[in-house]
Design a protein around this motif. Structure first.
Motif, PDB file in Angstrom:
ATOM      1  N   LEU A  12       0.859  -1.306   0.020  1.00  0.00           N
ATOM      2  CA  LEU A  12      -0.212  -0.007  -0.253  1.00  0.00           C
ATOM      3  C   LEU A  12       0.855   1.273  -0.061  1.00  0.00           C
ATOM      4  O   LEU A  12       0.618   2.287  -0.688  1.00  0.00           O
ATOM      5  N   VAL A  13       1.980   1.397   0.541  1.00  0.00           N
ATOM      6  CA  VAL A  13       3.039   2.324   0.772  1.00  0.00           C
ATOM      7  C   VAL A  13       3.589   2.521  -0.718  1.00  0.00           C
ATOM      8  O   VAL A  13       3.527   3.678  -1.137  1.00  0.00           O
ATOM      9  N   ALA A  14       3.731   1.566  -1.470  1.00  0.00           N
ATOM     10  CA  ALA A  14       4.378   1.700  -2.757  1.00  0.00           C
ATOM     11  C   ALA A  14       3.280   2.092  -3.717  1.00  0.00           C
ATOM     12  O   ALA A  14       3.602   2.779  -4.831  1.00  0.00           O
ATOM     13  N   TYR A  15       2.049   1.842  -3.442  1.00  0.00           N
ATOM     14  CA  TYR A  15       0.912   2.399  -4.133  1.00  0.00           C
ATOM     15  C   TYR A  15       0.733   3.784  -4.033  1.00  0.00           C
ATOM     16  O   TYR A  15       0.331   4.413  -5.054  1.00  0.00           O
ATOM     17  N   VAL A  16       0.616   4.234  -2.828  1.00  0.00           N
ATOM     18  CA  VAL A  16       0.147   5.556  -2.644  1.00  0.00           C
ATOM     19  C   VAL A  16       1.351   6.713  -2.898  1.00  0.00           C
ATOM     20  O   VAL A  16       1.078   7.773  -3.073  1.00  0.00           O
ATOM     21  N   SER A  17       2.383   6.172  -2.727  1.00  0.00           N
ATOM     22  CA  SER A  17       3.701   7.066  -2.838  1.00  0.00           C
ATOM     23  C   SER A  17       4.891   6.336  -3.353  1.00  0.00           C
ATOM     24  O   SER A  17       5.792   6.076  -2.558  1.00  0.00           O
ATOM     25  N   PRO A  18       4.630   5.964  -4.529  1.00  0.00           N
ATOM     26  CA  PRO A  18       5.988   5.159  -5.230  1.00  0.00           C
ATOM     27  C   PRO A  18       7.172   6.076  -5.644  1.00  0.00           C
ATOM     28  O   PRO A  18       6.969   7.348  -5.290  1.00  0.00           O
ATOM     29  N   VAL A  19       8.191   5.353  -5.531  1.00  0.00           N
ATOM     30  CA  VAL A  19       9.660   6.010  -5.915  1.00  0.00           C
ATOM     31  C   VAL A  19       9.797   5.508  -7.414  1.00  0.00           C
ATOM     32  O   VAL A  19      10.166   4.285  -7.332  1.00  0.00           O
ATOM     33  N   LYS A  20       9.868   6.308  -8.210  1.00  0.00           N
ATOM     34  CA  LYS A  20      10.072   5.960  -9.442  1.00  0.00           C
ATOM     35  C   LYS A  20      11.540   6.417  -9.913  1.00  0.00           C
ATOM     36  O   LYS A  20      12.208   7.158  -9.681  1.00  0.00           O
TER      37      LYS A  20
END
Length: 594
Positions: A586-594
Motif C-alpha cells: 500500500l505504501v508503494a501504491y500511494v507514494s511510489p519512488v520511480k
C-alpha cells in the motif's frame, strides 16, 4: 539461523544514476487527493497501523504471529504475551513499516506508532548496547522461566535452550534494531533516541575483535559469557551410527568469528548507514578492518571457501582462523551457502573501495564451489535435496559432503549427528543449498572488467566517501536496503503496485482492521521435560518437531505421521510479516519512488 524476510525484493530494482542524487527530485510526491482507491489505501494503512499499534503490540513490541484473539502468540517459538521478538520479522521490522508509512503519507499517526516501537526497543536494549533474540517486559525472572521451560524443550533450537544474559549479532536482530533506531532519530532528531543509537554503535565497535587473524571480525554473541554452553548431552549413545560424529566439535561457538547469517555484512551495513546519516567518518576504519577480516579468512586452495564460524584463537591444537563447528547440527566444515554470501560481500567491498584485492581470489572460491556439487543420484535419493545444487557442509580435507541427521523424539532422549549418508536428513536445517555459480561468475566478470576510470567514477559515490550527513533511503520495509542503496546517487525504486492489487489488500482488510493469513507454524504447549527412554522409530528424524514434549515450531500441514499428530489446515491468524508485506504494497501504491 537466518530467518529474515523482505516482502517485495524480487520486484524492486536499484537504479544507479550516472549523476545526481537520491533526493526528493527523484521521488514521486504524494498525491494530496484522498478519494478513490488511493483514499481507500490511505484509510486502510491508517486502520491497519492503529490496530497493530494499539491492540496487537505489547508496549510497542511485536512477535511474529498471533491467534486472532491474541490468546497464543509466537516468535520463533511460543511466546509469553509480555514478550517481544527482536529477530526479524519482529519488533524492528514492524517499526520500519510504521516509519515507511509516515514517509509515504506524512500522517503523524504512523510516526507516533514508530516512536512507540522505538521506545520498546530502547527498553529491550542490553546495557552493552545490543539486543538478545527476545525481550520480556515482565522482567528477567519471567524471561528465565521461559528459557527453563519452553526454550529448554525446543529440540531443534539450541540457541534458545539456555539463558545467556548477553546480546547477539545472530539473525540481524541487533543490526535491524540499530538501523531502525538510527532512522527514528534522524527523522526529527528526537534526543530521547540518540543515546540508544550511540550505545548500538559502541556495541558493534566494542565487540569487534582486535588483533591477530580475527582482527575486524565479530563473535556470535557479546559480551563474552563465561558460562556459555560448550557441549551437548548424548543420551542413548548406542543409537549413534558407527562412524558418525555428534556434539559441538569445537565447544562454545559464540566467541568465534562468525559469518553465519552474514554477521559481518550486517554490521558493516549499519556502520555505513551511520557514516551516511550521521557523518560518522570515524567508522570508516572499523569498516575497513571488517572487510579485511572476511577477505583474509578465505581458506587456501583448493578448498577456498569459508565456514559458518572460524576460530578466533588457537584452540585444542587447531590454529586461529580455522573453520569451526557450532551447534550440534553445524559440523566443523566449510559451508557452501556462507561461501556464496561471502563472495557476494567481496563484490560489495570492491564496489565501495575500488580495490581489486577483494576480487583477487574470487575465482578460487568459484572453482571450489564447482568441485563439490551434489550428484544427480544424491538429489534423486533425498526429496529434501530437490532444487539444491550443493551439500550445505563440506568436510575439510576430503571435500565430501557431511549430512546431518537425528535420532530420538525429544531433547531428553535424542541427539543430532553427521556422517556421509545423504538420505534421511533433518528438515529444519537444509542438507543442500542452491548455489548460483553462473551468477557469481557473471558478476565477477563484470566487475573485474571495469576500467580504472569506471572504478573511480563508482567509488566517488561510495558511502565510504561521505563527509557530511545525507538522507538514507526513503523506505526500508519494501525490500532489504543493501550496500548499493547507500551510494550517493542511488535511487531505491519501488515496484509497481496495480490498482487491482491495492484493492485486493484493502478488501481483505475489510472492517476488522487486520489481515488474517494461514499461520506457517504452530507448537506443542509446554508440558514438562520429555521422557529419556529411547525412541528407536523414525517418525521425527526428518520433521521440524519431535514428540509432544518438543516445543519446536512446525507446520501443521507437515506434522509427524504418528499419533497424536494429525495433518491439519494451518490456523488463521495475524502475521507480522504478512502485515508488513501488505503495508509495504500500500505504501508503494500511494507514494511510489520511480
Amino acid at each position: 539461523m537466518k530467518r529474515r524476510m523482505f516482502v517485495m525484493s524480487s520486484l524492486a530494482p536499484i537504479a544507479l544514476a550516472a549523476c545526481g542524487g537520491g533526493g526528493d527530485d527523484d521521488v514521486a510526491q504524494p498525491d494530496p487527493s484522498t478519494t478513490g482507491t488511493r483514499g481507500a489505501a490511505l484509510d486502510a494503512l491508517k486502520r491497519a497501523a492503529e490496530h497493530m499499534d494499539q491492540n496487537v503490540s505489547y508496549r510497542g513490541g511485536y512477535v511474529w504471529q498471533y491467534l486472532p484473539d491474541l490468546s497464543v502468540s509466537w516468535g520463533e517459538m511460543e511466546a509469553k504475551r509480555s514478550m517481544c521478538w527482536i529477530q526479524p520479522p519482529g519488533t524492528p521490522t514492524a517499526g520500519h513499516a510504521f516509519l515507511d508509512a509516515y514517509h509515504a503519507t506524512g500522517n503523524e499517526l504512523f510516526y507516533n506508532a514508530a516512536v512507540r516501537t522505538a521506545q520498546a526497543l530502547v527498553s529491550a536494549q542490553h546495557p552493552a548496547g545490543g539486543w538478545n533474540y527476545i525481550h520480556d517486559f515482565a522482567g528477567e525472572e519471567s524471561l528465565k522461566h521461559w528459557y527453563d521451560t519452553i526454550g529448554k524443550n525446543g529440540w531443534r533450537l539450541e540457541e534458545f535452550q539456555h539463558f545467556y544474559g548477553n546480546a547477539t549479532f545472530d539473525d540481524a536482530g541487533t543490526a535491524v534494531s540499530s538501523q531502525f533506531l538510527l532512522r527514528v532519530y534522524l527523522e526529527k532528531k528526537d534526543a530521547q533516541f540518540k543515546p540508544a543509537v550511540d550505545k548500538a554503535i559502541d556495541f558493534v565497535l566494542a565487540a569487534q575483535f582486535q588483533g591477530g587473524v580475527a582482527d575486524g571480525g565479530w563473535p556470535q554473541r557479546w559480551p563474552v559469557q563465561p558460562a556459555a554452553i560448550s557441549s551437548m548431552p548424548l543420551p542413548n549413545p548406542g543409537q549413534l551410527p558407527t562412524g558418525a560424529i555428534a556434539g559441538m566439535e569445537d565447544g562454545d561457538y559464540t566467541t568465534m568469528i562468525t559469518f553465519n547469517d552474514d554477521v559481518a555484512g550486517e554490521n558493516i551495513k549499519f556502520l555505513l548507514m551511520c557514516v551516511a546519516g550521521l557523518g560518522e567518518t570515524r567508522l570508516v576504519a572499523p569498516i575497513t578492518r571488517a572487510m579485511e577480516c572476511l577477505r583474509t579468512l578465505q581458506q587456501p586452495g583448493p578448498q577456498a571457501g569459508w565456514g559458518l564460524q572460524h576460530l578466533a584463537a588457537d584452540r585444542d591444537g587447531r590454529a586461529a582462523g580455522a573453520p569451526a563447528g557450532a551447534r550440534s547440527y553445524e559440523p566443523r566444515s566449510l559451508a557452501t551457502h556462507t561461501t556464496q554470501t561471502n563472495v557476494q560481500q567481496l563484490f560489495n567491498y570492491f564496489r565501495v573501495t575500488g580495490d581489486r584485492k577483494y576480487l583477487a581470489r574470487v575465482p578460487e572460491a568459484i572453482a571450489w564451489l564447482e568441485s563439490c556439487k551434489l550428484t544427480a543420484q544424491q538429489i534423486a535419493d533425498n526429496p529434501l535435496l530437490a532444487g539444491r545444487t550443493h551439500p550445505t557442509f563440506i568436510e575439510l580435507g576430503t571435500n565430501q559432503g557431511r549430512f546431518v541427521h537425528r535420532y530420538g523424539s525429544n531433547i531428553e532422549n535424542g541427539a543430532y549427528f553427521h556422517d556421509y549418508d545423504h538420505t534421511n536428513t533433518i528438515s529444519h536445517y537444509s542438507a543442500g543449498r542452491a548455489i548460483n555459480i553462473t551468477g557469481l561468475q557473471a558478476t565477477y566478470d563484470q566487475l573485474n572488467g571495469m576500467t580504472d576510470a569506471a572504478i573511480a567514477e563508482m567509488v566517488a559515490n561510495s558511502p565510504l566517501k561521505v563527509t557530511t550527513p545525507r538522507e538514507l533511503p526513503k523506505y526500508f520495509s519494501i525490500r532489504e536496503v543493501d550496500f548499493a542503496d547507500l551510494f550517493t546517487n542511488a535511487v531505491m525504486k519501488t515496484p509497481d503496485v496495480t490498482e487491482a492489487a491495492a484493492k485486493a489488500i484493502i478488501d481483505d482488510l475489510g472492517t476488522k482492521n487486520h489481515w488474517l493469513t494461514p499461520l506457517p507454524q504452530v507448537t506443542n504447549s509446554y508440558r514438562g521435560d520429555g521422557p529419556s527412554t529411547p525412541y528407536t522409530g523414525t517418525a521425527y528424524r526428518s520433521k521440524h518437531v519431535g514428540d509432544v514434549y518438543d516445543t519446536s515450531p512446525y507446520d501443521s500441514l507437515e506434522a509427524p505421521v504418528i499419533a497424536p499428530y494429525t495433518k491439519k489446515d494451518r490456523p488463521l491468524g495475524i502475521s507480522t510479516s504478512n502485515w508488513v508485506a501488505n503495508m509495504a504494497k500500500l505504501v508503494a501504491y500511494v507514494s511510489p519512488v520511480k
